[in-house]
Write an enzyme that holds these catalytic residues in place. Structure first.
Site, mmCIF file in Angstrom:
data_model
loop_
_atom_site.group_PDB
_atom_site.id
_atom_site.type_symbol
_atom_site.label_atom_id
_atom_site.label_comp_id
_atom_site.label_asym_id
_atom_site.label_seq_id
_atom_site.Cartn_x
_atom_site.Cartn_y
_atom_site.Cartn_z
ATOM 1 N N GLY A 1 46.207 52.809 31.770
ATOM 2 C CA GLY A 1 45.152 52.095 31.048
ATOM 3 C C GLY A 1 43.774 52.677 31.329
ATOM 4 C CD GLN A 2 37.850 51.104 30.072
ATOM 5 O OE1 GLN A 2 38.099 49.907 30.201
ATOM 6 N NE2 GLN A 2 36.638 51.556 29.805
ATOM 7 N N GLY B 1 49.833 49.605 35.883
ATOM 8 C CA GLY B 1 48.894 49.712 34.761
ATOM 9 C C GLY B 1 48.141 51.032 34.849
ATOM 10 C CE1 TYR C 1 41.426 39.941 30.864
ATOM 11 C CE2 TYR C 1 39.148 39.365 30.403
ATOM 12 C CZ TYR C 1 40.073 40.199 30.999
ATOM 13 O OH TYR C 1 39.644 41.293 31.714
ATOM 14 C CG ASP D 1 57.817 44.294 31.297
ATOM 15 O OD1 ASP D 1 56.836 43.574 31.552
ATOM 16 O OD2 ASP D 1 58.649 44.035 30.396
HETATM 17 C C1 AKB Z 1 36.974 42.312 28.059
HETATM 18 O O1 AKB Z 1 36.041 42.510 27.284
HETATM 19 O O2 AKB Z 1 37.935 41.554 27.812
HETATM 20 C C2 AKB Z 1 36.946 43.008 29.400
HETATM 21 C C3 AKB Z 1 36.344 42.163 30.457
HETATM 22 C C4 AKB Z 1 34.900 41.938 30.513
HETATM 23 O O3 AKB Z 1 37.043 41.671 31.305
HETATM 24 N N1 AKB Z 1 36.244 44.243 29.292
#
Ligand code: AKB
Length: 326
Positions: free
Chosen positions: A13-14, A10, A145, A55
């Site tokens: 990414g940021q 990754g 998430y 990936d």
């Molecule tokens: C998000 O906003 O999904 C992320 C996090 C806080 O994990 N920046």
């Protein structure tokens, strides 16, 4: 740790884009490999370190990258962030659950000595204490998430205890940075606002003005990962579940700080209720005493220091160009 060879999955990414230059500074460009997905490394890194296409949903690609590059330490930063994960459930499942498991398995099955995995404040939910959320408390995330981050934390404990893999990681708050914009997170407003302020002197925020969330400036986030990675294992009582805090603020408070730099900056609000609901289920502030005690976590940036540094670097990037990368 200086002789270790490090793979960052990754990498573009940021967080990866800021982590890689710091790893190169610390360990040398011969010891850092970038794992990228569907993109190229930025120009400043292209001819300095090797990159491999990874990936995370493909186990073989991870294992091959580790073996071919004789990797000792893996940082896994591949993740679909909170907002996109709610919209693209299947993709989030593939990357955040199957991909994470693939990385754990590939590191265990090879010669890797240490895996750095990343969790988030999203691992908490609306029954977790909201203010000064303790490191060890009830976790009831209600986003895919957040659930995937609890999965990562628990997997970290399991692989450490049952399979002898040295897994470590932190629960990141919203990360603010100027090199690469975050995509599809709930805390992204705290980065977008700087682009709005510098380019248009205005910003329309998708969270309500009083939504308090923990945040961190990127240099501290990178220091957290490296300090935890280098810490003597015998000091650690946790694995992938360290709260790390440095500042917390609301959109209204950030707007006041921005006005300090641009007095006629205008802040508007158009609430995105799906993102507001996610933000409302997360902590407002964190207790990070475990990280401070166990591996000397000591962030450097507060709100005004972060705002000053963001303005300097983002203005250089967007207006004054060209940026000077470390
Ligand atoms: C998000 O906003 O999904 C992320 C996090 C806080 O994990 N920046």
């Amino acid at each position: 740790m200086s002789k270790n060879r490090i793979l960052v999955i990754g990498a573009s990414g940021q967080i990866g884009s800021d982590l890689i230059p710091r790893l190169i500074d610390r360990y040398g460009n011969n010891n850092v490999v970038a794992g990228v997905y569907n993109c190229e490394l930025p120009d400043d890194l292209k001819n300095i370190i090797p990159d491999v296409s990874i990936d995370v949903t493909k186990y073989d690609q991870i294992e091959k990258a580790i073996i071919d590059n004789k990797i000792d330490v893996v940082y896994n930063l591949a993740s679909i962030l909170s907002t996109l994960a709610e919209k693209e459930f299947q993709l989030a499942y593939e990357v955040n659950f199957n991909g994470t498991l693939n990385v754990f398995e590939a590191t265990r099955n090879t010669e890797v000595k240490q895996l750095i995995a990343v969790s988030s404040i999203a691992a908490f939910g609306d029954r977790s204490p909201k203010i000064n959320t303790p490191n060890d408390t009830i976790q009831n995330p209600n986003t895919i998430y957040g659930i995937s981050k609890v999965f990562t934390e628990l997997l970290g404990n399991y692989y450490f205890e049952k399979k002898g893999l040295d897994v470590r990681g932190v629960r990141f708050p919203g990360i603010i940075s100027w090199k690469v914009e975050p995509t599809a997170g709930t805390t992204d407003y705290a980065v977008e606002i700087f682009y709005g302020a510098i380019l248009n002197k205005s910003y329309t925020c998708f969270l309500a003005p009083d939504t308090r969330l923990p945040m961190m400036y990127m240099p501290d986030a990178i220091s957290a990962l490296i300090s935890l990675s280098e810490c003597d294992s015998s000091r650690l009582k946790h694995r992938v579940d360290y709260n790390v805090a440095s500042m917390d603020f609301t959109p209204a408070e950030l707007a006041i700080e921005i006005k300090r730099k641009i007095p006629d900056f205008e802040m508007n609000y158009e609430i995105d209720y799906s993102r507001q609901e996610i933000a409302d289920s997360w902590p407002s502030s964190l207790d990070d005493s475990a990280a401070r005690a166990e591996w000397d976590w000591d962030p450097k940036f507060n709100l005004s220091g972060m705002v000053d540094d963001m303005f300097e670097n983002l203005t250089a990037k967007l207006i004054d160009g060209p940026i000077h990368l470390p």
